[in-house]
Design a protein around this motif. Structure first.
Motif, PDB file in Angstrom:
ATOM      1  N   ARG A 141       0.830  -1.200   0.000  1.00 10.44           N
ATOM      2  CA  ARG A 141       0.000   0.000   0.000  1.00 10.44           C
ATOM      3  C   ARG A 141       0.866   1.252   0.000  1.00 10.44           C
ATOM      4  O   ARG A 141       0.554   2.244  -0.668  1.00 10.44           O
TER       5      ARG A 141
ATOM      6  N   TYR B  93       3.801   1.594  -1.346  1.00 12.68           N
ATOM      7  CA  TYR B  93       4.475   1.768  -2.628  1.00 12.68           C
ATOM      8  C   TYR B  93       3.528   2.180  -3.742  1.00 12.68           C
ATOM      9  O   TYR B  93       3.961   2.514  -4.832  1.00 12.68           O
ATOM     10  N   GLN B  94       2.230   2.146  -3.525  1.00 11.71           N
ATOM     11  CA  GLN B  94       1.300   2.564  -4.560  1.00 11.71           C
ATOM     12  C   GLN B  94       1.349   4.081  -4.719  1.00 11.71           C
ATOM     13  O   GLN B  94       1.607   4.798  -3.755  1.00 11.71           O
ATOM     14  N   PRO B  95       1.101   4.563  -5.923  1.00 12.04           N
ATOM     15  CA  PRO B  95       1.129   6.013  -6.124  1.00 12.04           C
ATOM     16  C   PRO B  95       0.038   6.709  -5.316  1.00 12.04           C
ATOM     17  O   PRO B  95      -1.063   6.192  -5.161  1.00 12.04           O
ATOM     18  N   GLN B  96       0.345   7.881  -4.816  1.00 10.27           N
ATOM     19  CA  GLN B  96      -0.588   8.615  -3.968  1.00 10.27           C
ATOM     20  C   GLN B  96      -1.568   9.454  -4.783  1.00 10.27           C
ATOM     21  O   GLN B  96      -2.566   9.906  -4.269  1.00 10.27           O
ATOM     22  N   GLY B  97      -1.273   9.686  -6.052  1.00 11.18           N
ATOM     23  CA  GLY B  97      -2.136  10.519  -6.900  1.00 11.18           C
ATOM     24  C   GLY B  97      -3.325   9.747  -7.421  1.00 11.18           C
ATOM     25  O   GLY B  97      -3.875   8.866  -6.782  1.00 11.18           O
TER      26      GLY B  97
ATOM     27  N   ALA C 167      -5.454   7.157  -9.155  1.00 12.45           N
ATOM     28  CA  ALA C 167      -5.263   5.734  -9.424  1.00 12.45           C
ATOM     29  C   ALA C 167      -5.655   5.423 -10.856  1.00 12.45           C
ATOM     30  O   ALA C 167      -6.606   5.984 -11.392  1.00 12.45           O
TER      31      ALA C 167
ATOM     32  N   SER D  39      -3.991   5.994 -13.640  1.00 10.61           N
ATOM     33  CA  SER D  39      -3.376   6.773 -14.707  1.00 10.61           C
ATOM     34  C   SER D  39      -1.977   6.233 -14.983  1.00 10.61           C
ATOM     35  O   SER D  39      -1.337   5.655 -14.116  1.00 10.61           O
ATOM     36  N   SER D  40      -1.525   6.450 -16.193  1.00 11.93           N
ATOM     37  CA  SER D  40      -0.222   5.958 -16.593  1.00 11.93           C
ATOM     38  C   SER D  40       0.569   7.098 -17.215  1.00 11.93           C
ATOM     39  O   SER D  40       0.009   7.977 -17.854  1.00 11.93           O
ATOM     40  N   ASN D  41       1.873   7.077 -17.023  1.00 11.49           N
ATOM     41  CA  ASN D  41       2.706   8.118 -17.604  1.00 11.49           C
ATOM     42  C   ASN D  41       3.303   7.711 -18.946  1.00 11.49           C
ATOM     43  O   ASN D  41       4.107   8.437 -19.508  1.00 11.49           O
TER      44      ASN D  41
ATOM     45  N   SER E  67      -1.562   3.858 -21.291  1.00  8.55           N
ATOM     46  CA  SER E  67      -2.644   4.712 -20.815  1.00  8.55           C
ATOM     47  C   SER E  67      -3.906   4.469 -21.647  1.00  8.55           C
ATOM     48  O   SER E  67      -3.851   4.054 -22.790  1.00  8.55           O
TER      49      SER E  67
END
Length: 57
Positions: free
Chosen positions: A38, A40-44, A46, A48-50, A55
């Motif tokens: 949890r 390590y998951q992105p905080q922004g 959910a 979305s891909s860079n 994407s």
């Protein structure tokens, strides 16, 4: 190395891997592991891909 030797080694590796998989139990995921995942998951946002390859259109 001869072909027969390579095939014998490949068969031995496969059998030993299968034997280990069957002999050792799979460890269940515990609460501390879930906490680390949890964190390590992105905080922004959910999902979305860079990268444009992964994407959504």
């Amino acid at each position: 190395m001869r072909l027969g030797t390579c095939l014998l080694l490949a068969l031995g590796c496969g059998v030993s891997g299968l034997g280990l998989r069957l002999a050792l139990p799979v460890t269940a995921v515990d609460a501390s592991f879930r906490e680390v995942i949890r964190l390590y998951q992105p905080q922004g946002a959910a999902g979305s891909s860079n990268t444009p390859e992964t994407s959504s259109p």
